[in-house]
Structure formats: C-alpha cells, structure tokens
Motif scaffolding. Structure first.
Motif, mmCIF file in Angstrom:
data_model
loop_
_atom_site.group_PDB
_atom_site.id
_atom_site.type_symbol
_atom_site.label_atom_id
_atom_site.label_comp_id
_atom_site.label_asym_id
_atom_site.label_seq_id
_atom_site.Cartn_x
_atom_site.Cartn_y
_atom_site.Cartn_z
ATOM 1 N N ARG A 1 0.831 -1.204 0.000
ATOM 2 C CA ARG A 1 0.000 0.000 0.000
ATOM 3 C C ARG A 1 0.868 1.257 0.000
ATOM 4 N N CYS A 2 2.011 1.186 0.659
ATOM 5 C CA CYS A 2 2.935 2.324 0.645
ATOM 6 C C CYS A 2 3.403 2.603 -0.777
ATOM 7 N N VAL A 3 3.568 1.549 -1.566
ATOM 8 C CA VAL A 3 3.960 1.723 -2.967
ATOM 9 C C VAL A 3 2.861 2.462 -3.736
ATOM 10 N N VAL A 4 1.619 2.031 -3.537
ATOM 11 C CA VAL A 4 0.497 2.651 -4.242
ATOM 12 C C VAL A 4 0.376 4.123 -3.870
ATOM 13 N N GLU A 5 0.492 4.420 -2.573
ATOM 14 C CA GLU A 5 0.374 5.807 -2.141
ATOM 15 C C GLU A 5 1.569 6.639 -2.611
ATOM 16 N N THR A 6 2.725 6.011 -2.722
ATOM 17 C CA THR A 6 3.877 6.709 -3.306
ATOM 18 C C THR A 6 3.578 7.105 -4.744
ATOM 19 N N GLY A 7 3.007 6.171 -5.489
ATOM 20 C CA GLY A 7 2.679 6.451 -6.886
ATOM 21 C C GLY A 7 1.655 7.559 -7.040
ATOM 22 N N THR A 8 0.597 7.536 -6.211
ATOM 23 C CA THR A 8 -0.435 8.557 -6.339
ATOM 24 C C THR A 8 0.071 9.925 -5.866
ATOM 25 N N ALA A 9 0.830 9.937 -4.776
ATOM 26 C CA ALA A 9 1.384 11.216 -4.299
ATOM 27 C C ALA A 9 2.299 11.825 -5.356
ATOM 28 N N SER A 10 3.106 10.988 -5.997
ATOM 29 C CA SER A 10 4.008 11.466 -7.044
ATOM 30 C C SER A 10 3.241 11.941 -8.270
ATOM 31 N N LEU A 11 2.177 11.204 -8.624
ATOM 32 C CA LEU A 11 1.356 11.592 -9.769
ATOM 33 C C LEU A 11 0.748 12.974 -9.564
ATOM 34 N N TYR A 12 0.143 13.192 -8.400
ATOM 35 C CA TYR A 12 -0.531 14.477 -8.182
ATOM 36 C C TYR A 12 0.460 15.612 -7.963
ATOM 37 N N SER A 45 -1.726 16.184 -0.990
ATOM 38 C CA SER A 45 -1.568 16.210 0.467
ATOM 39 C C SER A 45 -2.293 15.030 1.121
ATOM 40 N N ASP A 46 -3.484 14.699 0.607
ATOM 41 C CA ASP A 46 -4.203 13.532 1.125
ATOM 42 C C ASP A 46 -3.395 12.260 0.919
ATOM 43 N N GLU A 47 -2.819 12.098 -0.265
ATOM 44 C CA GLU A 47 -2.091 10.862 -0.571
ATOM 45 C C GLU A 47 -0.844 10.724 0.298
ATOM 46 N N VAL A 48 -0.192 11.831 0.595
ATOM 47 C CA VAL A 48 0.963 11.774 1.489
ATOM 48 C C VAL A 48 0.513 11.354 2.887
ATOM 49 N N ARG A 49 -0.613 11.893 3.347
ATOM 50 C CA ARG A 49 -1.138 11.485 4.657
ATOM 51 C C ARG A 49 -1.488 10.012 4.672
ATOM 52 N N HIS A 50 -2.107 9.545 3.605
ATOM 53 C CA HIS A 50 -2.462 8.132 3.520
ATOM 54 C C HIS A 50 -1.215 7.254 3.600
ATOM 55 N N TYR A 51 -0.179 7.666 2.877
ATOM 56 C CA TYR A 51 1.083 6.927 2.935
ATOM 57 C C TYR A 51 1.576 6.828 4.373
ATOM 58 N N LYS A 52 1.578 7.935 5.089
ATOM 59 C CA LYS A 52 2.083 7.944 6.468
ATOM 60 C C LYS A 52 1.271 7.021 7.363
ATOM 61 N N HIS A 53 -0.037 6.986 7.133
ATOM 62 C CA HIS A 53 -0.886 6.133 7.968
ATOM 63 C C HIS A 53 -0.628 4.657 7.677
ATOM 64 N N PHE A 54 -0.584 4.298 6.408
ATOM 65 C CA PHE A 54 -0.281 2.907 6.058
ATOM 66 C C PHE A 54 1.102 2.513 6.581
ATOM 67 N N TYR A 55 2.051 3.429 6.502
ATOM 68 C CA TYR A 55 3.406 3.136 6.957
ATOM 69 C C TYR A 55 3.437 2.878 8.460
ATOM 70 N N GLN A 56 2.717 3.671 9.245
ATOM 71 C CA GLN A 56 2.693 3.454 10.691
ATOM 72 C C GLN A 56 2.114 2.082 11.036
ATOM 73 N N HIS A 57 1.084 1.674 10.333
ATOM 74 C CA HIS A 57 0.528 0.339 10.574
ATOM 75 C C HIS A 57 1.481 -0.747 10.079
ATOM 76 N N PHE A 58 2.192 -0.479 8.997
ATOM 77 C CA PHE A 58 3.188 -1.429 8.509
ATOM 78 C C PHE A 58 4.244 -1.706 9.576
ATOM 79 N N LEU A 59 4.703 -0.664 10.246
ATOM 80 C CA LEU A 59 5.715 -0.847 11.295
ATOM 81 C C LEU A 59 5.208 -1.788 12.382
#
Length: 273
Positions: free
Chosen positions: A124-135, A156-170
């Motif tokens: 999911r971090c990969v997907v959010e990386t892609g969307t954040a980069s796209l926008y 900004s939303d996609e970056v936040r989403h990335y951070k949330h998925f990353y925290q759960h990944f840890l």
C-alpha cells in the motif's frame, strides 16, 4: 498514533465556476491525465472492500479504511470528474467510466493482495507513493488555478495516507517478523502491477471514448500513452518518490544515502515505463 484522520478540504467547498476554461480546455494531454485519474479514484471503493476484508480483525485499521480512506479517495474521484465535466462537457464521462469499472472490478480482488497483512501494508505504501508522485507532477504541470488547487489538495491527502499505512506497517512488521528481503519483494511486485494495469487501463478507456474509430488501433493508443507518460516523467518528483519507496525497507542510513542518488534517476521509470 499521532495522525490527523480527516482531510482538510471538501469538494463541496471548491468553486468550479472559477475555472479558467480557456486556459486548459485545449490541453489534450491534461484532459487525458485528469480524466484517467478520475476513473481510478472513482473506482476505489472496489479496492476498499478487499482491503477491509483483509484487515477484518484489525478494528482500528478497518474502521479507518471504511470511514476515512475510502471516503477521501471517492472524494478525489468526484472532484476530478466534476472538473472534467466543467471543462470538457462533451465527453461522456459516465459512459466511459462504466466500461472502465467493469474491467477494473476484475482486478480489484482479494487475490491481488499480499497474503501477509504486513506485506500488503508495504505494498500500500507503494500505491500511495505512486499517487502522491502523480498528483505532485500534475500540480506542477497545471497552469489553471482551480486544477492546481485541486491537485495540491489530493497530493496532500495521498501523502497522509502513505504515512498512515506506513505506521501500521511498522506494527505488523514487528508482529510478523518481516525481513527486509520479503518486504523488498512485496514492493517490487506492487510496482510491477501498477505499471502493468491501473494507469494503462484507465487511459485506454478514456482514449476509446474520445476516439471510437481508433479504439482497436493499438499503435495510436501507444502513441498517446507514450506522450502522456513522457510529460509526467518530466515532472515526476524523483527524489520524493525514491525516499518513499525505500522507507519501508529500513535500510541503514549509510546504505540508503548511497542508494538514493543512483536510484533517483530510475524512479521516473518505475511507475511510468
């Protein structure tokens, strides 16, 4: 968990009547990119169902997915679709989206997810990386003020989403004892899936609706796809993309610093091959 779960903007508050239509209407590449993005975002509820089922026993993550993430992703789709309708009203958005949704639903299944919940969060971090980069790239490309505001909000939303998925990944990385090699393989698999399916599928349906006489002309489609990808590649935030991709690997600082520079030059090709 230190996280603001809600988006700071609302589509109802955007004034689409302020769009400078003349500034963007004749930009075919921007139309193709914005419309394609609107399709993927508007179909995000299909993907959410599989994710919610995957994390059924994790109440915190499951509730966030259903109450925040899905709602925000669908808001992205509504906002982008509204923008398309204002600037290109002759385009049959609903008709083209219906065809896209039928194909997209076939790949938004539980079989696409990683068997390990921790590895799926890395993916999911990969997907959010892609969307954040796209926008971020679309925001850089946008010359029209409302589109620039909109893509900035979504980024900004996609970056936040990335951070949330990353925290759960840890959390899951510790619970499941995930090693770096397994995480790397999950990241690589998801990068390849994104390149192979999502973006190409959405653009194809937009193209088919715009040029019905060329719908089966693969050469013509590939020419358009190559042109839009080249445009995005020029504006892709390569350094940001690479940092976000490498973060779940938890590389030693010296190794990460050594890899970032050579890999940054390749990052534009990861999502835009």
């Amino acid at each position: 968990m230190d996280y603001n779960p809600t988006s700071s903007w609302n589509v109802e508050r955007l004034d689409f009547t302020r769009i400078d239509v003349a500034r963007v209407r004749h930009d075919e590449d921007m139309f193709l990119l914005v419309c394609s993005a609107s399709f993927v975002e508007s179909g995000s509820d299909l993907y959410t169902r599989s994710l919610i089922a995957h994390f059924e026993r994790d109440r915190e993550l499951r509730d966030w997915l259903s109450q925040h993430w899905e709602r925000e992703e669908l808001q992205h789709g509504r906002a982008l679709a509204t923008y398309v309708r204002h600037v290109w009203p002759e385009f049959d958005w609903d008709g083209a989206f219906k065809g896209f949704l039928a194909d997209y639903g076939a790949i938004c299944t539980a079989a696409q997810l990683e068997s390990s919940r921790g590895l799926e969060l890395a993916a999911r971090c990969v997907v959010e990386t892609g969307t954040a980069s796209l926008y971020r790239a679309l925001n850089d490309l946008a010359d029209e003020p409302v589109l620039r505001e909109l893509t900035g909000c979504i980024k900004s939303d996609e970056v936040r989403h990335y951070k949330h998925f990353y925290q759960h990944f840890l959390r899951y990385r510790e619970q499941e004892g995930l090693g770096r090699y397994r995480v790397f393989r999950a990241i690589l698999r998801r990068v390849n899936e994104i390149r192979r399916e999502d973006a190409d599928m959405a653009l194809r349906h937009v193209f088919n609706q715009c040029y019905p006489g060329q719908g089966v002309d693969e050469v013509a489609f590939r020419r358009v796809a190559a042109r839009t990808q080249a445009l995005l590649r020029q504006h892709m935030p390569a350094e940001m993309t690479m940092k976000m991709l490498l973060k779940p690997l938890a590389l030693p600082a010296r190794l990460q610093n050594a890899l970032e520079r050579p890999l940054t030059s390749l990052s534009r090709k990861l999502f835009l091959a």
